[in-house]
Design an enzyme around this catalytic site. Structure first.
Site, PDB file in Angstrom:
ATOM      1  N   GLY A   1      28.243  33.961  37.528  1.00  0.00           N
ATOM      2  CA  GLY A   1      29.044  32.207  37.511  1.00  0.00           C
ATOM      3  C   GLY A   1      28.696  31.225  38.036  1.00  0.00           C
ATOM      4  N   CYS A   2      29.179  30.200  38.348  1.00  0.00           N
ATOM      5  CA  CYS A   2      28.593  28.923  39.035  1.00  0.00           C
ATOM      6  C   CYS A   2      27.122  29.226  40.189  1.00  0.00           C
ATOM      7  CB  CYS A   2      30.131  28.342  38.661  1.00  0.00           C
ATOM      8  SG  CYS A   2      29.393  26.662  39.994  1.00  0.00           S
ATOM      9  N   PHE A   3      25.992  29.252  39.859  1.00  0.00           N
ATOM     10  CA  PHE A   3      25.705  29.327  40.731  1.00  0.00           C
ATOM     11  C   PHE A   3      25.231  28.703  41.757  1.00  0.00           C
ATOM     12  CE2 PHE A   3      21.964  26.039  38.327  1.00  0.00           C
ATOM     13  CZ  PHE A   3      22.873  25.154  38.487  1.00  0.00           C
TER      14      PHE A   3
END
Length: 216
Positions: free
Chosen positions: A47-49
């Site tokens: 997902g979003c880093f």
């Protein structure tokens, strides 16, 4: 994240803003990290880093986590280009760790314990191939550890539904500087407050024994 980091509900869409809306003029220089000879690196995507980086940096034995791109076929990807979903890359994190304080097995536990590995191409509220779940390996030993973890979790928890890709790392591209330590440097950013911090707190509650003392 290129358009807006949510398609979950209309209210959440209004709340969250694209991280592309974060001005590069707001970049803050950070002290360059210099790993020691003993330091090892592991690579994960879930997902979003911004979220993933913060989670791993809370773990004992992790010296640094760097946001970037991996798993694709396009050379020198940028945040804008991977947002199209056409580069093959996912938002990923390079985890620099001291193997005497944190094993690769521990990092795999953190990885699977901090996201939903059954979701195909995304982690709520972010969807697209750039947000898919990937556990990268660099040698047969690491691959075996990942495969064993998946086998156990599929049997005991997920009923064979894990969608995580197990991929040999070929190249990791470091993301733009303004993405590094994004959660720490932007505590009032709407996505950070609505998604990143709750995800980190959920992880901390689930694995208190793995946390650095200062993040309890």
């Amino acid at each position: 994240m290129k358009i807006i980091k949510s398609v979950f509900t209309f209210s959440v869409v209004l709340l969250l803003i694209s991280c592309l809306g974060f001005s590069k003029k707001e970049e803050v220089s950070k002290v360059p990290y210099k790993p020691s000879k003993e330091t090892k690196v592991a690579y994960f995507a879930s997902g979003c880093f911004w979220c993933v980086e913060a989670i791993f940096e809370s773990v004992t034995g992790v010296e640094e986590a760097v946001s970037g791109y991996a798993g694709g076929f396009t050379k020198n990807p940028t945040y804008q280009s991977i947002g199209t979903g056409k580069t093959g890359h996912a938002e990923a994190v390079a985890v620099y760790y001291n193997p005497e304080k944190a094993s690769f097995e521990t990092l795999v536990t953190v990885f699977f314990g901090s996201h939903d590995p059954t979701t195909v191409n995304g982690q709520n509220p972010d969807y697209g191939t750039q947000y898919r779940s990937i556990a990268f390996y660099e040698n047969d030993k690491e691959k075996a550890i990942i495969d064993n973890a998946i086998s156990k979790l599929n049997k005991e928890v997920y009923n064979g539904k894990i969608a995580t890709e197990v991929t040999k790392l070929t190249k990791f591209y470091e993301a733009e500087e303004y993405h590094q330590d994004f959660e720490k440097r932007n505590p009032n950013q709407s996505y950070v407050k609505a998604v990143s911090v709750p995800r980190l707190n959920k992880f901390k509650k689930k694995f208190p024994s793995l946390l650095k003392k200062e993040v309890h």
